[in-house]
Design a protein around this motif. Structure first.
Motif, PDB file in Angstrom:
ATOM      1  N   ASP A 197       0.828  -1.126   0.069  1.00  0.00           N
ATOM      2  CA  ASP A 197       0.050  -0.042  -0.055  1.00  0.00           C
ATOM      3  C   ASP A 197       0.873   1.164  -0.021  1.00  0.00           C
ATOM      4  OD1 ASP A 197      -1.864   2.111   0.809  1.00  0.00           O
ATOM      5  OD2 ASP A 197      -3.303   0.386   0.827  1.00  0.00           O
ATOM      6  N   LYS A 198       0.704   1.916  -0.958  1.00  0.00           N
ATOM      7  CA  LYS A 198       1.410   3.240  -1.137  1.00  0.00           C
ATOM      8  C   LYS A 198       1.418   4.385   0.224  1.00  0.00           C
ATOM      9  CE  LYS A 198      -1.803   6.008  -3.844  1.00  0.00           C
ATOM     10  NZ  LYS A 198      -2.418   6.778  -5.073  1.00  0.00           N
ATOM     11  N   ALA A 199       0.328   4.043   0.813  1.00  0.00           N
ATOM     12  CA  ALA A 199       0.147   5.033   1.930  1.00  0.00           C
ATOM     13  C   ALA A 199       0.961   4.475   3.293  1.00  0.00           C
ATOM     14  CB  ALA A 199      -1.325   4.922   2.198  1.00  0.00           C
ATOM     15  N   MET A 200       1.631   3.338   3.029  1.00  0.00           N
ATOM     16  CA  MET A 200       2.471   3.125   4.297  1.00  0.00           C
ATOM     17  C   MET A 200       3.447   4.085   4.472  1.00  0.00           C
ATOM     18  SD  MET A 200       2.481  -0.987   4.385  1.00  0.00           S
ATOM     19  CE  MET A 200       0.823  -2.014   4.163  1.00  0.00           C
ATOM     20  N   LEU A 235       5.107  -3.357   2.528  1.00  0.00           N
ATOM     21  CA  LEU A 235       5.809  -2.531   1.378  1.00  0.00           C
ATOM     22  C   LEU A 235       5.062  -1.356   1.084  1.00  0.00           C
ATOM     23  CD1 LEU A 235       6.960  -5.366  -0.837  1.00  0.00           C
ATOM     24  CD2 LEU A 235       8.331  -4.230   0.897  1.00  0.00           C
ATOM     25  N   SER A 236       5.651  -0.188   1.417  1.00  0.00           N
ATOM     26  CA  SER A 236       5.141   1.170   0.959  1.00  0.00           C
ATOM     27  C   SER A 236       5.483   1.419  -0.674  1.00  0.00           C
ATOM     28  CB  SER A 236       5.661   2.448   1.899  1.00  0.00           C
ATOM     29  OG  SER A 236       5.236   3.536   1.504  1.00  0.00           O
ATOM     30  N   LEU A 237       4.686   0.910  -1.314  1.00  0.00           N
ATOM     31  CA  LEU A 237       4.894   1.069  -2.897  1.00  0.00           C
ATOM     32  C   LEU A 237       3.648   1.090  -3.825  1.00  0.00           C
ATOM     33  CD1 LEU A 237       7.494  -1.991  -3.396  1.00  0.00           C
ATOM     34  CD2 LEU A 237       8.013   0.545  -3.230  1.00  0.00           C
ATOM     35  N   THR A 238       3.516   1.619  -4.829  1.00  0.00           N
ATOM     36  CA  THR A 238       2.494   1.406  -5.649  1.00  0.00           C
ATOM     37  C   THR A 238       2.316   0.050  -6.160  1.00  0.00           C
ATOM     38  OG1 THR A 238       3.525   2.027  -7.880  1.00  0.00           O
ATOM     39  CG2 THR A 238       2.524   3.916  -6.347  1.00  0.00           C
TER      40      THR A 238
END
Length: 310
Positions: A57-60, A73-76
């Protein structure tokens, strides 16, 4: 592992490559949850039998954190997919329940053809897919039977069944969850000569041809295309090209092999004729492949292949 910028940096990528490579060596029971939200839910403790449970989730706030078998993982989704693909990581379970189109800031549905086709490149040939078919509106179940795959709906008695409520409270709002056993089933390719060019058409994900061709002309969410391009440099945004611009681009850059997804609403005879009529002016590409997910696409290309054979 701290996140130093919005986009994944080279240093971060190198660190993730080393970390994930070690974690996934020899592991054959991995679960991927895209647009998972930022929290580790209490019921994730029920997933202890998995080697790795990956939440993307990119919001992490943190680029990567590990708690037992849970990797956050903070990724798109696009960045994560490209990273797993590069490392040869495969997943056996895929969770796509609610990608946050309405409330989470998502700009496209992860179940759309272009996105799902990209995701499939990191899934085993047979995998379990948990989703909420109402996200697809009136089409509901139909989508899963109009892809190059078989999809069998599992019940609670099946040994591969996982309770979807572990991952989301979406059911409290009357949304229906489904647990599918999906088996990839690519179509049989059909090839023919068109003047000096070779044309192939096949029902499969266009991204499966990434290593086989020099350029992929794809459709995607316009806002997400720059992100896709950043991790898959060979892709071109199909709608940016006329017939002539496409052939000129290939000829100017000596691009011999290309792959195309559907874009002309079924009318492809004109494009095929243009390829034939302009092979002297624009000798590239030498090989053109048409890749599609939905049945019925490229029927004129299939008809041309049949006519040549007969």
């Amino acid at each position: 592992m701290r996140r130093t910028s919005e986009r994944l940096t080279k240093t971060e990528k190198d660190e993730l490559n080393a970390l994930l490579s070690e974690r996934f060596i020899g592991k054959k029971n991995n679960l991927l949850y895209l647009a998972s939200g930022t929290k580790i839910r209490e019921r994730y403790s029920e997933l202890s039998d998995f080697d790795n449970v990956v939440l993307v989730d990119k919001a992490m706030k943190t680029r990567c954190s590990i708690n037992g078998n849970i990797i956050r993982l903070s990724l798109t989704a696009i960045e994560a997919n490209a990273l797993f693909l590069e490392l040869g990581i495969r997943f056996q379970y895929l969770i796509l329940i609610n990608c946050g189109i309405n409330e989470g800031g998502g700009s496209y549905t992860l179940g759309s053809n272009w996105s799902y086709g990209f995701i499939q490149t990191i899934m085993d040939d047979s995998f379990i897919h948990i989703n909420c078919p109402q996200e697809h509106g009136r089409r509901k179940f139909k989508k899963y039977f109009n892809l190059p795959q078989t999809a069998v709906l599992l019940d609670k008695e099946d040994e591969q069944y996982i309770d979807p409520t572990i991952f989301s409270d979406y059911h409290r709002y009357g949304k229906e969850f489904c647990v599918w056993k999906v088996t990839k089933q690519d179509g049989v390719p059909a090839s023919f000569k068109l003047g000096s060019r070779t044309v192939t058409v096949q029902r499969r994900s266009i991204f499966d041809s990434y290593e086989e061709v020099d350029a992929l002309f794809v459709r995607s969410s316009p806002n997400e295309f720059p992100n896709l391009k950043s991790v898959a440099p060979k892709v071109q945004y199909l709608k940016d090209f006329t017939f002539e611009q496409m052939l000129k681009f290939c000829t100017d850059n000596n691009i011999a092999k290309i792959s195309l997804c559907p874009w002309l609403r079924g009318s492809y005879n004109g494009f095929l004729d243009y390829l034939l009529e302009n092979e002297i002016s624009y000798p590239f590409p030498k090989e053109v492949s048409f890749a599609h997910l939905n049945s019925g696409d490229f029927f004129q290309v299939y008809d041309r292949a049949k006519a040549v054979v007969n």
